[in-house]
Design a protein around this motif. Structure first.
Motif, PDB file in Angstrom:
ATOM      1  N   SER A 254      27.588 -24.057  67.629  1.00 17.75           N
ATOM      2  CA  SER A 254      27.183 -25.151  68.508  1.00 17.75           C
ATOM      3  C   SER A 254      25.839 -25.732  68.080  1.00 17.75           C
ATOM      4  O   SER A 254      25.658 -26.955  68.052  1.00 17.75           O
ATOM      5  CB  SER A 254      27.100 -24.659  69.967  1.00 17.75           C
ATOM      6  OG  SER A 254      28.349 -24.198  70.415  1.00 17.75           O
ATOM      7  N   ILE A 255      24.882 -24.861  67.737  1.00 12.72           N
ATOM      8  CA  ILE A 255      23.559 -25.326  67.308  1.00 12.72           C
ATOM      9  C   ILE A 255      23.671 -26.158  66.034  1.00 12.72           C
ATOM     10  O   ILE A 255      23.036 -27.211  65.899  1.00 12.72           O
ATOM     11  CB  ILE A 255      22.612 -24.128  67.077  1.00 12.72           C
ATOM     12  CG1 ILE A 255      22.340 -23.402  68.398  1.00 12.72           C
ATOM     13  CG2 ILE A 255      21.294 -24.595  66.454  1.00 12.72           C
ATOM     14  CD1 ILE A 255      21.646 -22.065  68.227  1.00 12.72           C
ATOM     15  N   GLY A 256      24.512 -25.708  65.100  1.00  9.83           N
ATOM     16  CA  GLY A 256      24.695 -26.438  63.851  1.00  9.83           C
ATOM     17  C   GLY A 256      25.271 -27.817  64.068  1.00  9.83           C
ATOM     18  O   GLY A 256      24.857 -28.791  63.423  1.00  9.83           O
ATOM     19  N   SER A 257      26.226 -27.933  64.986  1.00 11.91           N
ATOM     20  CA  SER A 257      26.837 -29.223  65.283  1.00 11.91           C
ATOM     21  C   SER A 257      25.812 -30.196  65.849  1.00 11.91           C
ATOM     22  O   SER A 257      25.746 -31.367  65.442  1.00 11.91           O
ATOM     23  CB  SER A 257      27.991 -29.031  66.270  1.00 11.91           C
ATOM     24  OG  SER A 257      28.617 -30.260  66.548  1.00 11.91           O
ATOM     25  N   VAL A 258      24.992 -29.702  66.789  1.00 11.92           N
ATOM     26  CA  VAL A 258      23.955 -30.549  67.390  1.00 11.92           C
ATOM     27  C   VAL A 258      22.918 -30.947  66.338  1.00 11.92           C
ATOM     28  O   VAL A 258      22.533 -32.108  66.223  1.00 11.92           O
ATOM     29  CB  VAL A 258      23.270 -29.822  68.568  1.00 11.92           C
ATOM     30  CG1 VAL A 258      22.075 -30.626  69.073  1.00 11.92           C
ATOM     31  CG2 VAL A 258      24.269 -29.600  69.695  1.00 11.92           C
TER      32      VAL A 258
ATOM     33  N   ASN B  11      30.709 -12.319  68.065  1.00 13.24           N
ATOM     34  CA  ASN B  11      31.373 -13.621  68.022  1.00 13.24           C
ATOM     35  C   ASN B  11      30.684 -14.636  68.929  1.00 13.24           C
ATOM     36  O   ASN B  11      30.666 -15.835  68.637  1.00 13.24           O
ATOM     37  CB  ASN B  11      32.844 -13.473  68.412  1.00 13.24           C
ATOM     38  CG  ASN B  11      33.735 -13.189  67.212  1.00 13.24           C
ATOM     39  OD1 ASN B  11      33.610 -13.827  66.175  1.00 13.24           O
ATOM     40  ND2 ASN B  11      34.634 -12.232  67.346  1.00 13.24           N
ATOM     41  N   GLY B  12      30.116 -14.163  70.046  1.00  5.79           N
ATOM     42  CA  GLY B  12      29.368 -15.055  70.922  1.00  5.79           C
ATOM     43  C   GLY B  12      28.161 -15.641  70.209  1.00  5.79           C
ATOM     44  O   GLY B  12      27.893 -16.853  70.289  1.00  5.79           O
ATOM     45  N   ILE B  13      27.417 -14.780  69.483  1.00  8.41           N
ATOM     46  CA  ILE B  13      26.271 -15.256  68.700  1.00  8.41           C
ATOM     47  C   ILE B  13      26.744 -16.215  67.607  1.00  8.41           C
ATOM     48  O   ILE B  13      26.157 -17.276  67.377  1.00  8.41           O
ATOM     49  CB  ILE B  13      25.522 -14.068  68.070  1.00  8.41           C
ATOM     50  CG1 ILE B  13      24.944 -13.164  69.150  1.00  8.41           C
ATOM     51  CG2 ILE B  13      24.419 -14.556  67.140  1.00  8.41           C
ATOM     52  CD1 ILE B  13      24.407 -11.830  68.629  1.00  8.41           C
ATOM     53  N   PHE B  14      27.819 -15.818  66.936  1.00  7.73           N
ATOM     54  CA  PHE B  14      28.371 -16.617  65.839  1.00  7.73           C
ATOM     55  C   PHE B  14      28.702 -18.038  66.304  1.00  7.73           C
ATOM     56  O   PHE B  14      28.314 -19.022  65.665  1.00  7.73           O
ATOM     57  CB  PHE B  14      29.631 -15.913  65.320  1.00  7.73           C
ATOM     58  CG  PHE B  14      30.382 -16.648  64.252  1.00  7.73           C
ATOM     59  CD1 PHE B  14      29.953 -16.612  62.935  1.00  7.73           C
ATOM     60  CD2 PHE B  14      31.535 -17.357  64.550  1.00  7.73           C
ATOM     61  CE1 PHE B  14      30.654 -17.270  61.946  1.00  7.73           C
ATOM     62  CE2 PHE B  14      32.249 -18.016  63.573  1.00  7.73           C
ATOM     63  CZ  PHE B  14      31.808 -17.981  62.259  1.00  7.73           C
ATOM     64  N   TYR B  15      29.390 -18.156  67.433  1.00  5.39           N
ATOM     65  CA  TYR B  15      29.775 -19.488  67.903  1.00  5.39           C
ATOM     66  C   TYR B  15      28.630 -20.227  68.580  1.00  5.39           C
ATOM     67  O   TYR B  15      28.658 -21.459  68.690  1.00  5.39           O
ATOM     68  CB  TYR B  15      31.018 -19.401  68.794  1.00  5.39           C
ATOM     69  CG  TYR B  15      32.255 -19.289  67.942  1.00  5.39           C
ATOM     70  CD1 TYR B  15      32.768 -20.401  67.290  1.00  5.39           C
ATOM     71  CD2 TYR B  15      32.868 -18.058  67.718  1.00  5.39           C
ATOM     72  CE1 TYR B  15      33.868 -20.302  66.453  1.00  5.39           C
ATOM     73  CE2 TYR B  15      33.967 -17.950  66.887  1.00  5.39           C
ATOM     74  CZ  TYR B  15      34.461 -19.084  66.252  1.00  5.39           C
ATOM     75  OH  TYR B  15      35.535 -18.976  65.417  1.00  5.39           O
TER      76      TYR B  15
ATOM     77  N   PHE C  71      26.358 -21.964  61.039  1.00  3.98           N
ATOM     78  CA  PHE C  71      25.401 -23.054  61.249  1.00  3.98           C
ATOM     79  C   PHE C  71      25.549 -24.122  60.170  1.00  3.98           C
ATOM     80  O   PHE C  71      25.613 -25.319  60.454  1.00  3.98           O
ATOM     81  CB  PHE C  71      23.981 -22.488  61.252  1.00  3.98           C
ATOM     82  CG  PHE C  71      22.891 -23.521  61.317  1.00  3.98           C
ATOM     83  CD1 PHE C  71      22.509 -24.071  62.531  1.00  3.98           C
ATOM     84  CD2 PHE C  71      22.255 -23.943  60.158  1.00  3.98           C
ATOM     85  CE1 PHE C  71      21.508 -25.030  62.589  1.00  3.98           C
ATOM     86  CE2 PHE C  71      21.252 -24.893  60.201  1.00  3.98           C
ATOM     87  CZ  PHE C  71      20.875 -25.440  61.426  1.00  3.98           C
ATOM     88  N   THR C  72      25.646 -23.667  58.910  1.00  2.00           N
ATOM     89  CA  THR C  72      25.712 -24.586  57.770  1.00  2.00           C
ATOM     90  C   THR C  72      26.960 -25.456  57.813  1.00  2.00           C
ATOM     91  O   THR C  72      26.895 -26.680  57.610  1.00  2.00           O
ATOM     92  CB  THR C  72      25.676 -23.789  56.453  1.00  2.00           C
ATOM     93  OG1 THR C  72      24.503 -22.982  56.417  1.00  2.00           O
ATOM     94  CG2 THR C  72      25.682 -24.718  55.250  1.00  2.00           C
ATOM     95  N   LEU C  73      28.103 -24.838  58.083  1.00  2.00           N
ATOM     96  CA  LEU C  73      29.355 -25.592  58.127  1.00  2.00           C
ATOM     97  C   LEU C  73      29.310 -26.651  59.224  1.00  2.00           C
ATOM     98  O   LEU C  73      29.754 -27.789  59.028  1.00  2.00           O
ATOM     99  CB  LEU C  73      30.534 -24.649  58.354  1.00  2.00           C
ATOM    100  CG  LEU C  73      31.916 -25.308  58.413  1.00  2.00           C
ATOM    101  CD1 LEU C  73      32.240 -26.004  57.099  1.00  2.00           C
ATOM    102  CD2 LEU C  73      33.003 -24.285  58.741  1.00  2.00           C
ATOM    103  N   MET C  74      28.753 -26.302  60.376  1.00  2.00           N
ATOM    104  CA  MET C  74      28.742 -27.266  61.472  1.00  2.00           C
ATOM    105  C   MET C  74      27.666 -28.327  61.312  1.00  2.00           C
ATOM    106  O   MET C  74      27.785 -29.419  61.871  1.00  2.00           O
ATOM    107  CB  MET C  74      28.588 -26.527  62.804  1.00  2.00           C
ATOM    108  CG  MET C  74      29.824 -25.709  63.172  1.00  2.00           C
ATOM    109  SD  MET C  74      31.390 -26.622  62.972  1.00  2.00           S
ATOM    110  CE  MET C  74      31.228 -27.821  64.306  1.00  2.00           C
ATOM    111  N   VAL C  75      26.613 -28.048  60.546  1.00  2.00           N
ATOM    112  CA  VAL C  75      25.678 -29.111  60.162  1.00  2.00           C
ATOM    113  C   VAL C  75      26.434 -30.176  59.370  1.00  2.00           C
ATOM    114  O   VAL C  75      26.293 -31.387  59.605  1.00  2.00           O
ATOM    115  CB  VAL C  75      24.501 -28.554  59.334  1.00  2.00           C
ATOM    116  CG1 VAL C  75      23.713 -29.687  58.665  1.00  2.00           C
ATOM    117  CG2 VAL C  75      23.562 -27.746  60.216  1.00  2.00           C
ATOM    118  N   ALA C  76      27.261 -29.714  58.435  1.00  2.00           N
ATOM    119  CA  ALA C  76      28.063 -30.647  57.632  1.00  2.00           C
ATOM    120  C   ALA C  76      29.057 -31.411  58.501  1.00  2.00           C
ATOM    121  O   ALA C  76      29.204 -32.634  58.375  1.00  2.00           O
ATOM    122  CB  ALA C  76      28.792 -29.886  56.526  1.00  2.00           C
TER     123      ALA C  76
END
Length: 373
Positions: A334-338, A326-330, A209-214
């Motif tokens: 997706s949530i982090g990116s949004v 892995n499904g939960i992880f990805y 989540f953190t990485l994709m927020v960035a």
């Protein structure tokens, strides 16, 4: 493990990156307003999330290879169907199918890589997947922009569909199933509640989540930063490529020994700290040279986090539950990116650029991870 699997990973992520420069103008060309264009982009992300969870679950139940072939087949149909799109409503409907089918592929591909790697080689294998993803991040946007400028937006999807045909042939003829029938019978032994409450996996989910927020913030805010310091728009793409190339250098050279020598948790925490500092420095960088340096720093932080959090998933799951994990992880990916893009829009509205505030959010997430250890 077949090296051809890394080509399949590259193709799966090329889907995401090749359309970055074209989906919004494609929607505009069909008559979409700015609001509707945003909904079209968000629709893909939402159904991508559903595909992540569904693909991971089904891969534990039916087998990785079967779900990978199914997802790629549906994706080929969806990509080819873009050639028939002539209205905003049709594009919206197709984005639902495309988002779901593309979302199925990522957790399955990473579960396959983890399954087929020996425990001592998981770190290196995840670094090699990083090369695949980094290459897709560097080549994808350029391909999308060049093809659409020479032909049409629909042509980009047609070319990608042809690439996917190559990918599904590789899966059919060169990729073996990693789970036995006996292992698949245990797919319901571990519930989602247990996977969501396992401390080591929680750290991986938070890191994702953190990485994709960035990343979401960077994708949103970097063009604004480039404009504010008086640079031309195309510089944005060059700077993003520098971040991707930095990560690839770490993944592909002897520097990748760190993934075997240093614990994944430490690499994740140090990587988040570096990315947080990079975001803060980006706010204050006054010229192109310093922004370039910040992108190198950001790329180094990304390179520490990405393989390490995937390695955490691989090391802390059994084969019959790895797809769900892995499904939960990805899904968190997706949530982090949004969230990153959305929160950056809010911060930019009031403070011109979002990077300092995103840097603070990353530090808060890092503190949460440290407190969980």
């Amino acid at each position: 493990m077949s090296r051809l699997l890394f080509i399949v990973v590259f193709i799966c992520f090329l889907d995401l990156f090749i359309e970055l420069p074209i989906i919004t103008p494609f929607a505009f060309s069909l008559g979409a307003s700015e609001y509707i264009a945003g909904v079209i982009v968000a629709t893909y992300s939402f159904f991508n999330l559903i595909g992540n969870v569904s693909g991971g679950y089904l891969s534990d139940k039916i087998g990785r290879r079967n779900i990978l072939m199914t997802g790629m087949a549906v994706n080929i149909v969806a990509l080819m169907a873009y050639s028939l799109i002539d209205s905003v409503a049709a594009l919206m409907f197709l984005r639902i199918i495309h988002g779901f089918s593309a979302g199925m592929l990522t957790p399955v591909a990473f579960s396959l890589v983890a399954d087929l790697s020996g425990r001592e080689a998981i770190g290196r294998s995840m670094a090699l997947t990083g090369i695949s993803i980094g290459s897709a991040a560097v080549l994808g946007p350029a391909m999308g922009g060049i093809i659409s400028s020479l032909a049409t937006y629909q042509t980009v999807y047609f070319v990608l569909g042809c690439i996917y045909i190559v990918g599904i042939l590789l899966v059919i003829f060169a990729i073996k199933e990693s789970m036995s029938k006996e292992e698949r019978t245990f797919h319901n032994v571990t519930s989602y509640r247990k996977l969501l409450s396992r401390p080591s996996l929680i750290i991986a989910y938070i890191s994702s989540f953190t990485l994709m927020v960035a990343n979401g913030s960077l994708a949103f805010g970097l063009p604004i930063k480039v404009s504010m310091i008086g640079l031309e728009d195309h510089i944005t793409g060059m700077l993003l490529s520098v971040f991707g190339l930095t990560a690839i250098i770490i993944f592909a050279t002897r520097l990748n020994v760190i993934y075997s020598k240093i614990k994944s948790m430490k690499l994740v925490m140090f990587g988040i700290f570096i990315v947080s500092m990079a975001m803060t420095l980006l706010h204050f960088a006054p010229n192109q040279s310093l922004v370039l340096v910040v992108m190198i720093i950001y790329g180094a932080g990304f390179a520490l986090i990405f393989p390490s959090m995937n390695k955490i998933i691989a090391e802390n799951t059994e084969i019959y539950e790895r797809g769900k994990a892995n499904g939960i992880f990805y899904a968190f990916f997706s949530i982090g990116s949004v969230f990153g893009s959305y929160s950056s829009g809010i911060f930019t509205t009031y403070f011109d650029i979002p990077f300092v505030f995103i840097g603070i959010i990353l530090m808060v997430m890092l503190i949460i991870i440290v407190m969980m250890l």
